[in-house]
Design an enzyme around this catalytic site. Structure first.
Site, PDB file in Angstrom:
ATOM      1  N   GLU A 174       0.844  -1.206   0.000  1.00  0.00           N
ATOM      2  CA  GLU A 174       0.000   0.000   0.000  1.00  0.00           C
ATOM      3  C   GLU A 174       0.879   1.257   0.000  1.00  0.00           C
ATOM      4  O   GLU A 174       0.768   2.127   0.871  1.00  0.00           O
ATOM      5  CB  GLU A 174      -0.978  -0.014   1.169  1.00  0.00           C
ATOM      6  CG  GLU A 174      -1.976  -1.148   1.042  1.00  0.00           C
ATOM      7  CD  GLU A 174      -3.186  -1.079   1.983  1.00  0.00           C
ATOM      8  OE1 GLU A 174      -3.243  -0.193   2.851  1.00  0.00           O
ATOM      9  OE2 GLU A 174      -4.082  -1.925   1.814  1.00  0.00           O
ATOM     10  N   GLU A 305      -4.730  -8.742  -0.227  1.00  0.00           N
ATOM     11  CA  GLU A 305      -5.532  -8.473   0.972  1.00  0.00           C
ATOM     12  C   GLU A 305      -6.987  -8.407   0.548  1.00  0.00           C
ATOM     13  O   GLU A 305      -7.340  -7.636  -0.358  1.00  0.00           O
ATOM     14  CB  GLU A 305      -5.119  -7.155   1.648  1.00  0.00           C
ATOM     15  CG  GLU A 305      -3.764  -7.237   2.316  1.00  0.00           C
ATOM     16  CD  GLU A 305      -3.399  -5.974   3.101  1.00  0.00           C
ATOM     17  OE1 GLU A 305      -4.307  -5.267   3.592  1.00  0.00           O
ATOM     18  OE2 GLU A 305      -2.188  -5.708   3.211  1.00  0.00           O
TER      19      GLU A 305
HETATM   20  O1  AHR Z   1      -5.026  -5.865   7.054  1.00  0.00           O
HETATM   21  C1  AHR Z   1      -4.951  -4.671   7.792  1.00  0.00           C
HETATM   22  C2  AHR Z   1      -4.325  -3.551   7.008  1.00  0.00           C
HETATM   23  O2  AHR Z   1      -5.148  -3.213   5.936  1.00  0.00           O
HETATM   24  C3  AHR Z   1      -3.002  -3.842   6.348  1.00  0.00           C
HETATM   25  O3  AHR Z   1      -1.921  -3.696   7.214  1.00  0.00           O
HETATM   26  C4  AHR Z   1      -2.940  -2.818   5.264  1.00  0.00           C
HETATM   27  O4  AHR Z   1      -2.152  -3.227   4.175  1.00  0.00           O
HETATM   28  C5  AHR Z   1      -4.393  -2.596   4.908  1.00  0.00           C
HETATM   29  O5  AHR Z   1      -4.707  -1.268   4.841  1.00  0.00           O
END
Ligand code: AHR
Length: 506
Positions: A174, A305
């Site tokens: 991110e 994710e």
């Molecule tokens: O999964 C929680 C958080 O969500 C992670 O650390 C991040 O990459 C995303 O914003």
């Protein structure tokens, strides 16, 4: 109105990469410490500090890979603090997640030992946001260096002679946000540089993943994909990554009022289903961009994710993202997998966030008694594991809809695959109250010997907890009749079913 599901046995599609069933473990809340790691002196049964019950439960999923150490934590993590004798490791303050102190007792050797116990591939996210190119290159060398070199020798001095195998390497996380608040072009330049120096020291090449877009930001994906023709045209260079990632969370409420995991009304249930169904358009938009620059689909799309994100459970640390997990979460997971299978030719990996005690977890461990429960989402992964590395079978579905804010959304989902002389069909009914009558038809071949499993409960908010660990767990499903073309199936409200058949065709 009956739902019509048609599976083509004679038109096999792409292979469903087993890594679509991947996982994610961050130094966040009680995921690593208390979730995976209890330490060697813990009364909780462990191997070298790693919880045995967690390992056994995840092995039963055929867990293909584990992403670590973050997430946002990854771009704050300096790996040299997590190697060598544990008593000598410096502590750290986890500034990203709750400002809590960690003792670094779970570092690189412990993560690699965990992967070995799980039989899972390691997916390590390197630090681009606050690390250096040298630091990342050294980490790769420490892990994978087979010959004599400073970092490989350092590893040997810590008792590990042979290099580990690292399958996947993330180039930051991110980076448009917590990983450095970069613009796409600035990140692309850094990823080119870092990726170039991430070379495996042994025979197994690293599969590098460039950190991707914030949700629907296809311009980010475009910026990364433009690198392919540019560098690819150069005679002495090669593109320094093999995949591009994207993240997508299902948020039933809003970012600032996400709603409770367990106490929800019908409106919240349906807004969650709408959000979950958004995954298809999201993947389509990024895949379309990738297709322009990579029509042969040599580069992978990685959803590293995904999952539901609720308010934390009352009384728990707001920075720990601990949430319960109900039948509603299982519906979200089941829907995602059907969509993933439809993108099998481009989507090469997906990692649910996160495996233990954080967000849409598989497993929840009790901080007091140490008990572990499997969540409804765990059971979706387990029931669907036969799709891993199977050949997708084209599936069409025509069924009823539900009106949400004046928009008709589908309530039924399905996907199918074949492997080792078997066909596996997954069926989901997200309707809250109405059973689904499904005419399941097979074309281009025959199947036999149907067996079924069902995941549901009386209420969509049903969940498992210590002392009531099997409120939601799969049961034998036999509410179907054989028809000339397949089966006639009745699927209860808010339920997920898998049907397995023998086939000589596919
Ligand atoms: O999964 C929680 C958080 O969500 C992670 O650390 C991040 O990459 C995303 O914003």
């Amino acid at each position: 109105m009956n739902t019509i599901v048609t599976v083509d046995l004679d038109r096999p599609g792409a292979t469903i990469n087993k890594h679509l069933y991947g996982h994610f473990a961050e130094h966040l809340g009680r995921c690593i410490y208390d979730g995976f790691w209890v330490g060697e002196d813990s009364p909780v049964p462990n191997i070298g500090g790693i919880r045995l019950d967690v390992v056994e439960a995840l092995r039963a999923l055929n867990i293909p890979n584990l992403r670590w150490p973050g997430g946002c934590f990854a771009d704050r993590y300096h790996w040299t603090n997590g190697i060598g004798p544990r008593a000598e490791r410096p502590g750290l303050i986890n500034t990203q997640w709750g400002g809590v102190a960690e003792d670094n007792s779970f570092g690189t050797p412990e993560f690699m030992a965990l992967c070995e116990l799980l039989g899972a591939d390691a997916y390590i996210s390197g630090n681009i946001g606050s690390g250096t190119v040298q630091e990342m290159a050294d980490w790769v060398e420490y892990l994978t260096g087979a010959g004599k070199s400073p970092m490989a020798d350092l590893r040997r001095s810590h008792g590990r002679e042979q290099p580990w195998t690292v399958a996947f390497w993330g180039l930051g996380n991110e980076t448009w946000g917590c990983g450095g608040n970069m613009r796409a072009g600035a990140y692309a330049d850094l990823a080119r540089q870092f990726g170039t120096f991430c070379q495996s020291g042994s025979d197994t090449p690293l599969h590098r993943v460039a950190a991707g877009a914030d949700g629907a930001d296809t311009a980010w994906t475009k910026t990364l994909m433009e690198v392919i023709p540019e560098i690819g045209a150069h005679p002495f260079s090669s593109v320094p990554w093999e995949s591009v990632s994207v993240h997508y969370y299902t948020i039933g409420g809003s970012w600032h009022a996400k709603g409770s995991a367990t106490e929800f009304d019908e409106a919240s249930y349906w807004s969650t289903i709408v959000a979950a169904q958004g995954i298809e358009g999201l993947l389509r938009s990024h895949a379309d961009v990738m297709d322009v620059y990579d029509p042969e689909k040599k580069y992978g799309m990685v959803l590293d994710e995904w999952g539901t994100w609720w308010e934390v459970e009352p009384g728990t640390h707001p920075g720990f993202l601990f949430q319960q997990n109900t039948i509603r979460d299982a519906m979200v997971a089941a829907w995602h997998f059907d969509v993933f299978h439809g993108f099998a030719d481009r989507l090469t990996m997906a990692n649910i966030a996160q495996t233990v005690n954080v967000l849409q977890a598989m497993l929840l461990t009790d901080p007091d008694g140490g008990a572990m429960v499997r969540t409804p989402t765990y059971h979706v992964f387990e029931m669907n594991k036969g799709h891993q590395d199977a050949t997708v079978l084209p599936t069409t579905i025509a069924g009823p809809t539900h009106s949400v804010d004046g928009r008709e959304i589908p309530v039924a989902s399905a996907s199918a695959s074949t492997k080792d002389g078997q066909v596996l069909v997954s069926l989901t009914n997200v309707d809250l109250d109405t059973p689904l009558r499904i005419d399941l038809a097979f074309r281009g071949g025959t199947v036999a010997d149907a067996t079924g499993r069902l995941l549901t409960a009386d209420r969509p908010d049903a969940h498992n907890r210590p002392g009531a660990a099997d409120v939601v767990s799969p049961v034998v499903f036999d509410d179907f009749e054989v028809t000339p073309t397949g089966l006639s199936v009745t699927l209860p409200p808010h339920s997920f079913a898998t049907l397995t058949f023998r086939t000589d065709t596919a």
